[in-house]
Design an enzyme around this catalytic site. Structure first.
Site, PDB file in Angstrom:
ATOM      1  NE  ARG A 113     -19.165  39.847  37.111  1.00 47.54           N
ATOM      2  CZ  ARG A 113     -20.433  39.892  37.477  1.00 47.54           C
ATOM      3  NH1 ARG A 113     -20.758  40.083  38.725  1.00 47.54           N
ATOM      4  NH2 ARG A 113     -21.383  39.756  36.572  1.00 47.54           N
ATOM      5  CG  HIS A 121     -22.024  35.722  28.610  1.00 43.14           C
ATOM      6  ND1 HIS A 121     -21.810  36.639  29.601  1.00 43.14           N
ATOM      7  CD2 HIS A 121     -21.106  35.994  27.654  1.00 43.14           C
ATOM      8  CE1 HIS A 121     -20.815  37.419  29.250  1.00 43.14           C
ATOM      9  NE2 HIS A 121     -20.371  37.058  28.077  1.00 43.14           N
TER      10      HIS A 121
END
Ligand SMILES: [Zn+2]
Lengths: 247, 422
Positions: A133, A192
């Site tokens: 990730r 984000h």
């Protein structure tokens, strides 16, 4: 025509604000609305949970990031507005898609088991699993200035090399040195959270397009300039911590 | 005597650790014992005559554990419990070592364990709790573990160890979904709030997913009204009023969680009047509603640990409070996860501070909160803030993240707090 020329407030649509808002991505709608208001243009956030919530006219769209467990139901909801999204994109209405929002607007998402969640095909590229990730700071050199933020995604984004948002100065981004995708006024990114607050250069690019569609010209208000000073300090603090030169 | 050598060695290591660093090294002896006698922890925890009660979930664990222990003690039980700072297996082993005889025996009728869901899933496999209490699932917990299925799986793994009852929050859809997997004859006991209480919290109670239906009266324990530091609650045995450690519906929910867990653990022996009185004695803790006198000023410290507690705290600050300092530190890796919080209720913040001062100031600015000053140097911010005259409205209020709290306490010489002493 002035900013006050059209009395109808700007309609900044936020798609599925609850399911696609956990990282704070939905806040980008608030950022556009506030900057427009500061510039004298009335504006509203329109949360859209089903197609019935869509306003008659749309001035910008935010599609945030959600969890992988929700990928299919969210995609199915987005499919009900796929034609609308295509019409807006063709008309040059700004669409900002973040994280899984970007992935769902692309050709599709490959999952580790080999299955694929088909996307809406609105932008080029597709999401493929990464080994580990990507979680951490992301700094991107773009034509809207240096973009600084945070990324947290399990997949790379391939096939959009022709029109990226920018080049990665720190972090992972799409996975091969580039970050995001730009097609007209559709912008997809892994940055984000409130990317538009921290990077007002990108916000103002979208606002110029939004205002121009109303026949008005966007100029950042004094309040925006003040707030942008805070954003710049926040960006520089991160850049310096990462060993990059301050702006 | 099978654990005697391990316990002796653990004690020596503990002594050495303390000698090197007074008050420190609490996890190290546990680490050593876990290595040389890996069964010690599970065997001891499973060995209490009235069994083991586990409290786990996203938030409220410390307060609920404290309340539950108070209720059990009010019923005359001797309780072993872990200090809230030690909810990992090494720390837990160290805490057990403190009280273990050389044979590995720890005095006590019953054990109450506060368990972090991440560590819990790791050690739960060896435990046989009578009662497992599930508090709630908050969005930030899903962020921490990346997805909701993983969170559910971890909690389900802990719940699956229950031999008598799983006590869970009926208003939390993730926990309700999990209830279906509890095998008979293990009972599911529920607690929750009424529709009126939920309506009084228009932004909800912070659960990742709120269940569509409320628990009917008479089924389980319900919060029926919250007013300041008091709540009305409805038990199958009757209606009561309970005192809370601080303002806010979430403390009332903590109280009914603890009462439900106590009711499951005590069975026939449960006495609601004793239980309610015991819960009402839990004091406010530093950073969670406790008002502290610092440099001659009354200051309320407010700890925000996640978006949900941030929102609940913003909403419960007295409107018009005119002296607010907010300090967000490096523990908040990515402050963007706070942006779903609506901070506009703060109105005006005198100083934004901490290493994430600019980030939090940016969010406040977009929420139309006036920010007078951004001062990343927390020491300077605190000194200037405390030097200001008394506020016109409300208390001097310092909102901080965990890192901001540590630094604030260090700077102001607030060496201990009631939570750690408890
Ligand atoms: Zn000082």
């Amino acid at each position: 025509m002035t900013a006050q020329g059209d009395p109808r407030p700007l309609a900044i649509v936020c798609l599925l604000p609850e399911t696609l808002g956990g990282n704070g991505d939905a806040a980008n709608a608030r950022v556009l609305v506030q900057r427009a208001r500061w510039a004298g243009m009335p504006a509203d956030i329109i949360p859209v949970r089903t197609r019935a919530d869509l306003p008659p006219q749309v001035d910008a769209v935010i599609v945030g990031s959600g969890t992988d467990a929700d990928l299919v139901p969210v995609r199915d909801t987005l499919l009900t507005v796929a034609d609308d999204l295509r019409t807006w994109a063709t008309a040059g209405i700004p669409i900002l898609a973040v994280g899984t929002g970007l992935e769902l607007l692309s050709w599709g998402i490959e999952l580790p088991g080999g299955s694929v969640v088909e996307g809406l095909g609105l932008v080029a590229g597709r999401a493929v699993p990464r080994l580990a990730r990507a979680t951490g700071d992301l700094v991107v050199t773009s034509r809207y200035g240096r973009l600084v933020g945070f990324e947290n995604h399990a997949r790379d984004f391939v096939g959009a090399e022709g029109s990226p948002l920018g080049r990665v100065a720190f972090g992972v981004g799409n996975g091969a040195g580039l970050e995001g995708v730009v097609m007209g006024n559709v912008i997809g990114t892994h940055l984000h959270g409130p990317v538009l607050a921290k990077n007002p250069g990108l916000a103002d690019h979208l606002l110029r397009a939004i205002f121009a569609a109303r026949g008005a010209e966007y100029a950042p208000a004094g309040r925006a300039t003040e707030v942008d000073g805070i954003a710049k300090a926040a960006r520089n603090q991160i850049a310096v911590r990462l060993g990059l030169a301050p702006e | 005597m099978r654990y005697a050598p391990a316990i002796l060695i653990g004690r020596i290591v503990r002594m050495l650790a303390r000698w090197r660093k007074p008050g420190g090294g609490s996890a190290v002896p546990g680490l050593v014992v876990n290595k040389i006698a890996p069964g010690f922890l599970a065997r001891t925890l499973n060995g209490f005559p009235e069994g083991l009660v586990i409290v786990t979930g996203s938030s409220g664990k410390s307060t609920i554990t404290k309340m539950l222990v108070a209720v059990l003690r009010a019923h005359g039980k001797t309780v072993f419990t872990n200090p809230s700072t030690a909810n990992i297996s090494q720390g837990l082993t160290s805490a057990l070592l403190e009280q273990a005889s050389l044979t590995g025996h720890v005095d006590g009728d019953i054990a109450v364990l506060e368990m972090d869901e991440g560590h819990g899933a790791y050690i739960a496999g060896s435990l046989t709790p009578r009662v497992v209490t599930l508090t709630n699932v908050m969005v930030d917990q899903i962020d921490r573990f990346h997805d909701s299925e993983m969170v559910q799986a971890m909690l389900a793994k802990i719940a699956a160890r229950a031999t008598e009852a799983v006590v869970l929050n009926a208003d939390d859809q993730y926990l309700q979904d999990l209830a279906g997997g509890v095998p008979s004859p293990v009972r599911v006991d529920r607690f929750g709030v009424t529709a009126e209480v939920l309506e009084a919290n228009p932004r909800g109670l912070g659960y990742a997913q709120t269940a569509a239906d409320r628990l009917p009266r008479g089924e389980g324990i319900l919060v029926t009204r919250v007013s300041g530091r008091q709540a009305d609650i409805s038990l199958p045995e009757g209606d009561y009023t309970v005192g809370l450690p601080a303002r806010g519906t979430h403390y009332a929910v903590d109280a009914v969680t603890a009462l439900s867990a106590a009711r499951a653990a005590l069975g026939e022996a449960f006495r609601p009047d004793l239980a309610v009185a015991a819960v009402s004695t839990i004091p406010a803790v530093f950073g969670r509603g406790e008002v502290v006198s610092v440099r001659g000023r009354q200051v309320e410290f407010v700890l925000v640990q996640n978006p949900a507690s941030f929102q609940l705290n913003v909403d419960s600050i007295e409107p018009g409070t005119d002296q607010i300092l907010i300090a967000i530190g490096s523990d908040v890796r990515d402050p963007s996860y706070f942006w779903p919080v609506t901070t506009s209720g703060l109105g005006r913040v005198l100083i934004a501070s901490g290493s994430k001062a600019h980030e939090i100031a940016l969010q406040l600015a977009y929420d139309d909160v006036e920010v007078d000053r951004v001062e990343p140097d927390l020491g300077r911010a605190l000194d200037d803030f405390l030097a200001l005259p008394e506020p016109a409205v409300g208390l001097k209020t310092i909102i901080f993240s965990a890192d901001g709290m540590r630094r604030t306490r260090a700077h102001l010489g607030l060496a201990t707090n009631s939570e750690e002493q408890a």
